[in-house]
Design an enzyme around this catalytic site. Structure first.
Site, PDB file in Angstrom:
ATOM      1  N   VAL A  12       0.832  -1.211   0.000  1.00  0.00           N
ATOM      2  CA  VAL A  12       0.000   0.000   0.000  1.00  0.00           C
ATOM      3  C   VAL A  12       0.865   1.259   0.000  1.00  0.00           C
ATOM      4  O   VAL A  12       0.611   2.214  -0.748  1.00  0.00           O
ATOM      5  CB  VAL A  12      -0.980  -0.003   1.198  1.00  0.00           C
ATOM      6  CG1 VAL A  12      -1.839   1.263   1.194  1.00  0.00           C
ATOM      7  CG2 VAL A  12      -1.876  -1.234   1.166  1.00  0.00           C
ATOM      8  N   LYS A 200     -13.445  -4.439  10.673  1.00  0.00           N
ATOM      9  CA  LYS A 200     -14.049  -3.463   9.752  1.00  0.00           C
ATOM     10  C   LYS A 200     -15.486  -3.149  10.157  1.00  0.00           C
ATOM     11  O   LYS A 200     -15.904  -1.987  10.113  1.00  0.00           O
ATOM     12  CB  LYS A 200     -13.968  -3.986   8.317  1.00  0.00           C
ATOM     13  CG  LYS A 200     -12.526  -4.026   7.803  1.00  0.00           C
ATOM     14  CD  LYS A 200     -12.421  -4.788   6.501  1.00  0.00           C
ATOM     15  CE  LYS A 200     -11.000  -4.815   5.974  1.00  0.00           C
ATOM     16  NZ  LYS A 200     -10.809  -5.786   4.883  1.00  0.00           N
TER      17      LYS A 200
HETATM   18  N1  HSE Z   1      -6.799  -8.776   3.888  1.00  0.00           N
HETATM   19  C1  HSE Z   1      -7.753  -7.757   3.594  1.00  0.00           C
HETATM   20  C2  HSE Z   1      -8.832  -8.343   2.703  1.00  0.00           C
HETATM   21  C3  HSE Z   1      -7.067  -6.607   2.927  1.00  0.00           C
HETATM   22  O1  HSE Z   1      -8.641  -9.444   2.222  1.00  0.00           O
HETATM   23  O2  HSE Z   1      -9.860  -7.723   2.512  1.00  0.00           O
HETATM   24  C4  HSE Z   1      -7.888  -5.375   2.841  1.00  0.00           C
HETATM   25  O3  HSE Z   1      -8.252  -4.897   4.097  1.00  0.00           O
END
Ligand code: HSE
Length: 346
Positions: A12, A200
């Site tokens: 990133v 998330k």
């Molecule tokens: N490992 C995470 C995914 C990366 O697969 O969504 C993005 O947050």
């Protein structure tokens, strides 16, 4: 010239440097000033890279440089990323991050610190990769009482499930390919066990209801035990199996949080969200259902979200919307989501 610094030059971080270079003219026109990546903090040296001369190994150089206005943190993991973010905010620098672990663990404290210091703490890239969802929730949906959020928030597991379904791939083969393509984290446990999606949904729930809950508040089930037979049985009944994260405000005011493989009716946007794509459905009292769809992982989409935060932080230097002040969610605020394993998502 406006100086910024990057923490972490992995997938990133290097993408952020590239996007800033590619969009240099536009950013200059928009901000009225050129943005320069002055420092890149990493343990490695990157000999031969065009960014080699900007690599530093001592964070103090960045902290003590008053010209650095924004620090973009893309290190991953909670420590030392959270400590570095705290130190930058203390030093009066805005911080933007793609690091969901830091936001989910320390977001409330870091937002409060940013408010006290009159700077910004932004994290668009921490949920949904390249999908704009944090800023829309903070700004565009601010008039809504949010009642429910349902999302496919992990690209790795979604990629694995799509491969298992469409190609009959086994779980280990599909995971290996996700890693080869750079979607999975170095240690895919958090993806596969559902903790990445849980972090998330905690961030989205905090944006919706102003309370940041601990990870344990999310009833989390991953996809490791799923078989091709589960996926095929669901398909024969008109469903697709997806790892779905949900957050719901119940009639009694409590919040139910879950991550679980669910059966999603075929033909819906969530069911049609394949591979590394993510989708989030947000139900609001005024707007009704709103859907966000796009690339949930990958170098450039995620980097793009970080750069959007860098632009925002430089444009609205000391503005922090009230919706971003989070309290601490406690056990008494939470209600059980129940047994959702392979249940139908409505
Ligand atoms: N490992 C995470 C995914 C990366 O697969 O969504 C993005 O947050």
């Amino acid at each position: 010239m406006t100086d910024i610094a990057l923490l972490g030059f992995g997938t990133v971080g290097s993408g952020v440097a590239e996007v800033i270079d590619d969009r240099r003219e536009y950013i200059k026109k928009r901000l009225g000033d050129e943005v320069r990546v002055k420092y890149i903090l990493d343990l490695r040296d990157f000999p031969g890279s065009r960014y080699e001369s900007r690599i530093v190994h001592d964070y103090g150089i960045i902290l003590n440089d008053p010209d650095v206005r924004v620090v973009a943190e893309m290190m991953g993991g909670v420590h030392p990323a959270a400590d570095f973010s705290r130190a930058a905010l203390e030093a009066g620098k805005s911080v933007v991050t793609s690091n969901k672990a830091v936001v989910a663990d320390c977001g409330a404290e870091l937002l409060e610190l940013a408010r006290k210091r009159g700077v910004r703490y932004l994290f668009e890239a921490s949920v949904g990769g390249g999908i704009p969802v944090v800023r829309p929730m903070t700004d565009d949906l601010a008039e809504n009482e949010i009642t429910k959020i349902s999302g496919i928030l992990n690209g790795t597991t979604n990629f694995i499930l799509s491969k298992m379904e469409s190609e009959g791939a086994s779980f280990p083969d599909a995971l290996a390919e996700a890693q080869r393509l750079g979607y999975a984290e170095a240690d895919p446990t958090a993806d596969v066990e559902g903790y990445d999606a849980a972090r998330k949904i905690l961030i989205l729930a905090a944006l919706a209801w102003g309370k940041l809950f601990p990870l344990e508040a999310v009833e989390t089930l991953g996809i490791r035990s799923l078989t091709r037979a589960d996926v095929e049985a669901a398909a024969s009944e008109g469903y697709r199996v997806k790892l779905v994260a949900t957050a719901e405000k119940l009639a009694n005011g409590k919040i139910a949080l879950s991550v679980s493989p669910r059966r999603v009716p075929s033909g819906t946007v969530l069911a049609s969200t394949d591979g590394v794509f993510n989708a989030v459905r947000i139900t609001g009292s005024v707007t009704g259902d709103v859907l966000f769809y796009g690339r949930g992982a990958g170098k450039l989409p995620t980097a793009g979200a970080v750069v959007s935060d860098i632009i925002d932080a430089l444009e609205r230097k000391s503005f922090a919307p009230p919706a971003l002040f989070w309290g601490k969610g406690t056990a008494s605020d939470v209600s059980s989501a129940g047994d959702l394993y392979l249940s139908v998502l409505d």
